[in-house]
Design an enzyme around this catalytic site. Structure first.
Site, short mmCIF file in Angstrom:
data_model
loop_
_atom_site.label_atom_id
_atom_site.label_comp_id
_atom_site.label_asym_id
_atom_site.label_seq_id
_atom_site.Cartn_x
_atom_site.Cartn_y
_atom_site.Cartn_z
N ASP A 309 26.91 24.55 66.89
CA ASP A 309 27.96 24.80 65.91
C ASP A 309 29.16 25.37 66.64
O ASP A 309 29.01 25.98 67.69
CB ASP A 309 27.50 25.87 64.91
N ASP A 539 22.47 27.32 60.90
CA ASP A 539 22.36 28.57 60.17
C ASP A 539 22.07 28.40 58.68
O ASP A 539 21.43 29.23 58.07
CB ASP A 539 23.62 29.44 60.38
N ASN A 633 -9.67 36.99 98.16
CA ASN A 633 -9.33 36.45 96.86
C ASN A 633 -8.66 37.51 95.99
O ASN A 633 -7.65 37.27 95.34
CB ASN A 633 -10.64 35.99 96.20
N THR A 636 -5.04 38.66 97.41
CA THR A 636 -3.95 37.68 97.33
C THR A 636 -3.74 37.18 95.91
O THR A 636 -2.62 36.97 95.48
CB THR A 636 -4.19 36.48 98.26
P1 ATP Z 1 29.85 25.91 61.70
O1 ATP Z 1 30.48 25.52 63.01
O2 ATP Z 1 29.31 27.31 61.74
O3 ATP Z 1 28.92 24.89 61.14
P2 ATP Z 1 32.19 25.02 60.59
O4 ATP Z 1 33.46 25.72 60.92
O5 ATP Z 1 31.81 23.88 61.39
O6 ATP Z 1 31.04 26.03 60.65
P3 ATP Z 1 32.39 24.95 57.69
O7 ATP Z 1 32.25 26.42 57.57
O8 ATP Z 1 31.50 24.05 56.95
O9 ATP Z 1 32.27 24.44 59.14
O10 ATP Z 1 33.90 24.61 57.34
C1 ATP Z 1 34.34 23.31 57.22
C2 ATP Z 1 35.68 23.27 56.50
O11 ATP Z 1 35.52 23.77 55.20
C3 ATP Z 1 36.76 24.13 57.13
O12 ATP Z 1 37.54 23.39 58.02
C4 ATP Z 1 37.58 24.57 55.95
O13 ATP Z 1 38.58 23.63 55.65
C5 ATP Z 1 36.61 24.58 54.81
N1 ATP Z 1 36.09 25.93 54.56
C6 ATP Z 1 35.43 26.73 55.38
N2 ATP Z 1 35.10 27.88 54.83
C7 ATP Z 1 35.60 27.83 53.57
C8 ATP Z 1 35.61 28.74 52.45
N3 ATP Z 1 35.05 29.93 52.51
N4 ATP Z 1 36.22 28.33 51.33
C9 ATP Z 1 36.79 27.13 51.27
N5 ATP Z 1 36.81 26.25 52.25
C10 ATP Z 1 36.23 26.59 53.40
#
Ligand code: ATP
Length: 808
Positions: A309, A539, A633, A636
Site C-alpha cells: 500500500d 489493512d 560431539n 562441537t
Molecule cells: P492505501 O494505500 O492505504 O490502500 P490509498 O491512499 O491507496 O490507501 P484510499 O484511502 O482508498 O487509498 O483512497 C483512495 C481515494 O479515495 C483517494 O485518492 C481520495 O480521493 C479518496 N479518499 C480517501 N480517503 C477519503 C475520505 N476519508 N473521504 C473521502 N474520500 C476519500
C-alpha cells in the site's frame, strides 16, 4: 446500564479473577517436564543408555558414569535450546493475540481479547473480530460474517430487536458471537458470555485440534536426519565388524562403534531450525515485525515481489492540506469538514480517525471553521461511510444538505454543476504527488445531482527510511509494487520520488492506482502465476482474501483491522515499508544460519565417520575411544553450533538475488563442502595419529589425535560463518559470542589433559605445553586450507569474469 460508562476498572478486574480469562482452551502449552522428557525420546539416546548399562554390568563403572553424564548433558543442551525457543514463541503469541475495544470507566480502551469480562461494553467496527458473545445495544448498518460458527457464508444483518429465547443460533439477529467478524457498519454491545461458555467455546471441542505442525524446513531436515541415521548405523556396523575380525577386544569395539553411531547421527537437525526460527522471530519483533505464522519466515527469504500500500506504509500517513481549488476556498474547506467523520482534540493539532480527515479539519480550523461547531449547529442525520470501492463518503446533516467528498473521477458523473476546469486542476495537483479530494453538496438523500464545490490537494510525504528500503529491495533482486486508491498521477509522482519507478522504466506493472481490494487479489494471483514469491500488505476487511492468497500476507498493526491481522502471516507494528525489507533480511539470514550450521555439523560428523572407518580399514587401532567421540560431539554440537545458528545476517545478504523457494537446504555445493572438508579434517587427524603411533603407544597417540580434532573443529567454526568471505571479512572479531564460545571450548579441552581424573576418565595422557601448541597449530591446518581455497576460488572467478567481460 449506562452505555457511555461501562464497567469500572476494579469491577472488571474482580470479574476477570472470578470468571477467568476469555479464552478458548484448545491446545495446551508444553510443560517444562514435557520438554525435558522429549529429550530422552530419540533412539540414539536409548542406544547410549544401553551402552551405559552394558559398561556398568561389565564393571566399567567409570565409563558407565561418564556415559550417563554425557546423556544428561546432551539432554540439558537440547532442553535449554527448546525451552528458549518455546519461550520466544509464547512471547510472540501474546503479542499477536487478538484485541478488542471496550468502553470502561467512560473511556474507550483497546485490550487483549482474553481480558474481556461479562458486562463489558464492546465497541465494534467494520473489520473487527467479535471478542465474546454479546447482546447488541446500538447498531449502525451492522452486518456480520458468521461463517466460522454457522457455516453461513452470506453476511447476516443485525439489529437490536429482541429475538425469542431458544431461537436457533443463525437467527439470533440481536446478538453477536465470539470469533465472527464485522463486515460492515458499527455497533455497541454488552458482553453476555466469555471464554468456554460462549457459543464458540461450546463447539470448540468439536473443532480440529490446533497442532503445532513442523515447518517445511523442519520437516525436510527430519528427512535428512533419517537418511543419515541409516548411513551412520551402516558405517558403525562396518567399523565394529572390522574391529572384531582384527581381534580387538569386543567390548572396546562395541562401545566405540555405538559411540560413533550416536555421535555421528545429527539428532538435533530439526532443533536447529526451531532455534534459528525462534531467534529470528525475536529479532524481527525488535524490528517491528510480529510473526503470526512460523512457516512464513522460511518463505520470507525467497520473496521476489513486495506489493505494498502507499498511504501510511510507503508514506508517513501524516497529511496536510497543501492546495485548495475552487471559487470559494472557505466553502471548500467547510464542505470537506462537514463531510468528515474524524474529530480534532482540544489542542486542534491532533485528532482521531482517518488521517486525511484530520488534515482537513486542521486546515479548516486554521481558517476559523470549527468541526465541533459544525457538529453542534448541523447535527448528523445519516452517514454513508467511506469505502475503498466507492472511494467517496457522504454525511447528511440537519440543514438538509448532503456533504460529499471523494475521488473526482468517481464523483464527476454524479455532479451537475461546478465541474468546469476540475479535471485539469485534478491532474495538475495529482502530478505533483498530492492526494486529491473533490468536495460537493447535494440536496437530496442520494449522492446525485451534486454541485462540485472544489478540490483539496493533500501532501503525504514519503518515509525517508522507506526510500532507502526500496533501494535495498531492488539491490536484493526484489521488486516493489505500489498499490493505491489514489489517482494514477499522484501514485506515479510518489513512485518516482521514492525510486520505485526509475527513469526509463515502464510503470504499468509497478504502479497500480485507483485500485480496489479485488484488484489486489488479481495482482497477487498474476505474480504468483509467473512463479514469483509474493508478499502483500493490507489493512481493510476487504484485503483479507489478497492477504490470504499471497505467500506472505502482511497486516498493518496501527491502522489494520483485526480481520486483516487474522488473515496475515505477519503484522507490522509501525506500518512501515522499511520493516518488510528488514524482515526479508532476517528471513534470508535464518536460512543461511540453518544451512551453515548444518554444513558445520555434518562436516564434523562425516569427518569422524571417515576417520574411524579409515583407521579400521588400514588396521590401525581406533583413533578415538567411545568417550572421546562423545566429548567431541558434545563440545562441537554444543557451543559453536549454537553460536553459528544465532549469527546476525551477513552484511551482504541483501546484495544477493533471492533464493529459489525450491532450492534444497543441502544442495550439491553444500554436500561437496561437507565431503571435501570432512575428508580434509579426517586426513589431518589420521596423519597425526599415524605419525604419533611411531613414537607413542595407542593412548598417547589418541591423546594427540583427540586434541587436534577438537581444535580443528572449533577453529573451523570461524570459517563456517560464510562460504564466500574469509573469516576476517565476516567481522569475526566483533562476534564476541563466537570468540567466547571458542575460547571456552579450548579451555575445556586443555583442562581435560591437566587434571588427573579427567585424564583417567578420557583415557588420555598429560600433555606438555609444546604438545598443546603443536596440536593447536595442526588444528589450524584445515581452517587455513579452507580459507585459502575460498580466496583462490574468488581470484579464479574474478579472472573468469575479466575474460568473459565484453570490451568496453
Ligand atoms: P492505501 O494505500 O492505504 O490502500 P490509498 O491512499 O491507496 O490507501 P484510499 O484511502 O482508498 O487509498 O483512497 C483512495 C481515494 O479515495 C483517494 O485518492 C481520495 O480521493 C479518496 N479518499 C480517501 N480517503 C477519503 C475520505 N476519508 N473521504 C473521502 N474520500 C476519500
Amino acid at each position: 446500564m449506562d452505555r457511555t460508562q461501562g464497567l469500572s476498572a476494579e469491577e472488571a478486574a474482580a470479574r476477570l479473577a472470578r470468571e477467568g480469562p476469555n479464552e478458548i482452551r484448545r491446545e495446551k502449552g508444553k510443560s517444562l517436564w514435557a520438554i525435558l522428557g522429549g529429550q530422552f525420546r530419540g533412539a540414539m539416546t536409548w542406544l547410549l543408555v544401553g551402552a551405559c548399562i552394558v559398561s556398568g554390568a561389565l564393571g566399567e563403572v567409570v565409563d558407565a558414569i561418564a556415559i550417563g553424564a554425557i546423556i544428561v548433558l546432551n539432554a540439558l543442551i537440547g532442553f535449554v535450546q527448546e525451552y528458549r525457543a518455546s519461550r520466544a514463541m509464547n512471547a510472540l503469541k501474546a503479542m499477536t493475540a487478538p484485541r478488542a475495544r471496550v468502553r470502561r470507566g467512560g473511556q474507550l480502551e483497546t485490550l487483549a481479547a482474553k481480558d474481556i469480562v461479562v458486562g463489558d461494553l464492546l465497541v465494534l467496527d467494520a473489520g473487527d473480530v467479535v471478542a465474546a458473545d454479546a447482546l447488541l445495544l446500538e447498531v449502525h448498518a451492522l452486518s456480520v460474517d458468521e461463517a466460522t460458527l454457522t457455516g453461513e457464508s452470506m453476511p447476516v444483518e443485525k439489529d437490536t430487536a429482541p429475538t425469542a429465547e431458544g431461537t436457533p443460533l443463525a437467527e439470533r439477529t440481536d446478538q453477536v458471537f465470539m470469533g465472527t467478524s464485522v463486515g460492515n457498519g458499527s455497533a455497541l454491545a454488552v458482553v453476555t458470555q466469555t471464554g468456554m461458555k460462549t457459543e464458540l467455546g461450546r463447539i470448540a471441542s468439536l473443532l480440529a485440534e490446533v497442532k503445532s505442525e513442523p515447518t517445511p524446513l523442519e520437516g525436510r531436515l527430519e528427512q535428512v536426519g533419517r537418511l543419515l541415521l541409516v548411513l551412520c548405523l551402516v558405517i558403525a556396523g562396518i567399523v565394529a565388524l572390522l574391529g572384531l575380525l582384527r581381534g580387538h577386544p569386543w567390548l572396546e569395539v562395541l562401545m566405540s562403534s555405538v559411540s560413533l553411531a550416536v555421535a555421528a547421527v545429527p539428532e538435533g537437525l530439526a532443533a536447529i531450525v526451531t532455534v534459528a526460527l525462534a531467534i529470528g522471530v525475536q529479532r524481527m519483533a525488535k524490528r517491528n515485525v510480529l510473526v503470526r505464522k512460523l512457516p512464513a519466515v522460511e518463505t520470507l527469504g525467497c520473496t521476489t515481489v513486495i506489493c505494498t500500500d502507499k498511504t501510511g506504509t510507503l508514506t508517513t500517513g501524516t497529511m496536510s492540506v497543501r492546495e485548495v481549488w475552487g471559487p470559494d476556498h472557505d466553502r471548500v474547506l467547510d464542505v470537506a469538514a462537514a463531510a468528515s467523520d474524524a474529530e480534532l482534540d482540544a489542542t486542534g493539532t491532533a485528532g482521531s480517525g482517518d488521517p486525511t480527515e484530520v488534515a482537513i479539519l486542521k486546515a479548516a480550523l486554521e481558517r476559523g471553521i470549527e468541526g465541533g461547531a459544525i457538529e453542534k449547529e448541523r447535527a448528523r442525520v445519516t452517514v454513508h461511510p467511506f469505502d475503498a470501492d466507492r472511494k467517496r463518503m457522504s454525511i447528511r446533516r440537519a440543514d438538509h444538505v448532503l456533504y460529499v467528498k471523494g475521488a473526482l473521477e468517481l464523483m464527476l458523473p454524479l455532479c451537475t454543476t461546478g465541474q468546469e476546469g476540475a479535471l485539469e486542476a485534478n491532474r495538475e495537483l495529482a502530478s505533483r504527488g498530492l492526494r486529491v479530494l473533490a468536495v460537493a453538496v447535494g440536496e437530496g438523500e442520494e449522492e446525485q445531482s451534486l454541485e462540485l464545490v472544489g478540490l483539496l490537494g493533500l501532501a503525504d510525504p514519503p518515509r525517508p527510511e522507506a526510500i532507502e528500503a526500496v533501494r535495498q529491495a531492488r539491490a536484493a533482486g526484489i521488486r516493489t509494487i505500489m498499490i493505491t486508491g489514489d489517482h494514477p498521477l499522484t501514485a506515479l509522482a510518489i513512485a518516482r520520488e521514492m525510486g520505485i519507478v526509475l527513469p526509463g522504466e515502464d510503470p504499468k506493472e509497478i504502479v497500480h492506482a485507483r485500485a480496489t481490494p479485488e484488484d489486489k487479489l488479481r495482482i497477487v494471483r498474476s505474480w504468483k502465476a509467473r512463479g514469483e514469491i509474493v508478499a502483500m500488505t493490507g489493512d481493510g476487511v476487504n484485503d483479507a482474501p489478497a492477504l490470504r492468497e499471497a505467500h506472505i500476507g502482511i497486516a498493518m498493526g496501527v491502522t489494520g483491522t483485526e480481520v486483516s491481522r487474522e488473515a496475515s502471516s505477519m503484522v507490522l507494528t509501525n506500518d512501515d515499508f522499511a520493516s518488510i525489507v528488514a524482515a526479508v533480511r532476517e528471513g534470508r539470514g535464518i536460512f543461511d544460519n540453518v544451512r551453515k550450521t548444518l554444513v558445520y555439523l555434518l562436516t564434523g560428523n562425516f569427518g569422524e565417520l571417515v576417520l574411524m572407518l579409515g583407521a579400521s580399514i588400514v588396521g590401525l587401532p581406533l583413533p578415538h575411544t567411545a568417550l572421546q567421540i562423545q566429548w567431541i560431539n558434545l563440545v562441537t554440537d554444543g557451543l559453536p553450533a549454537l553460536v553459528l545458528v544465532m549469527d546476525p545476517p551477513d552484511q551482504d545478504v541483501l546484495t544477493q538475488p533471492p533464493r529459489k523457494a525450491t532450492e534444497p537446504i543441502l544442495g550439491a555445493s553444500q554436500w561437496q563442502a561437507v565431503i571435501a572438508t570432512g575428508l580434509l579434517e579426517s586426513s589431518v587427524v589420521l596423519g597425526v595419529f599415524v605419525w604419533a603411533l611411531g613414537s607413542h603407544d595407542a593412548t598417547g597417540a589418541r591423546s594427540l589425535a583427540f586434541s587436534v580434532l577438537v581444535f580443528a573443529e572449533v577453529f573451523r567454526a570461524f570459517s563456517a560463518r560464510s562460504t564466500s568471505l574469509v573469516f576476517f571479512e565476516t567481522g569475526v572479531f566483533t562476534n564476541v559470542r563466537l570468540l567466547m564460545g571458542i575460547a571456552f571450548t579450548i579451555a575445556l579441552q586443555i583442562g581435560l589433559s591437566e587434571l588427573t581424573w579427567t585424564r583417567d576418565l578420557f583415557g588420555i595422557t598429560s600433555m606438555t605445553h609444546a604438545d598443546l601448541l603443536v596440536c593447536g597449530a595442526i588444528g589450524l591446518v584445515p581452517v587455513t586450507l579452507i580459507e585459502l581455497f575460498k580466496l583462490a576460488r574468488r581470484a579464479l572467478r574474478r579472472g573468469e569474469a575479466t575474460v568473459v567481460a565484453p570490451p568496453a
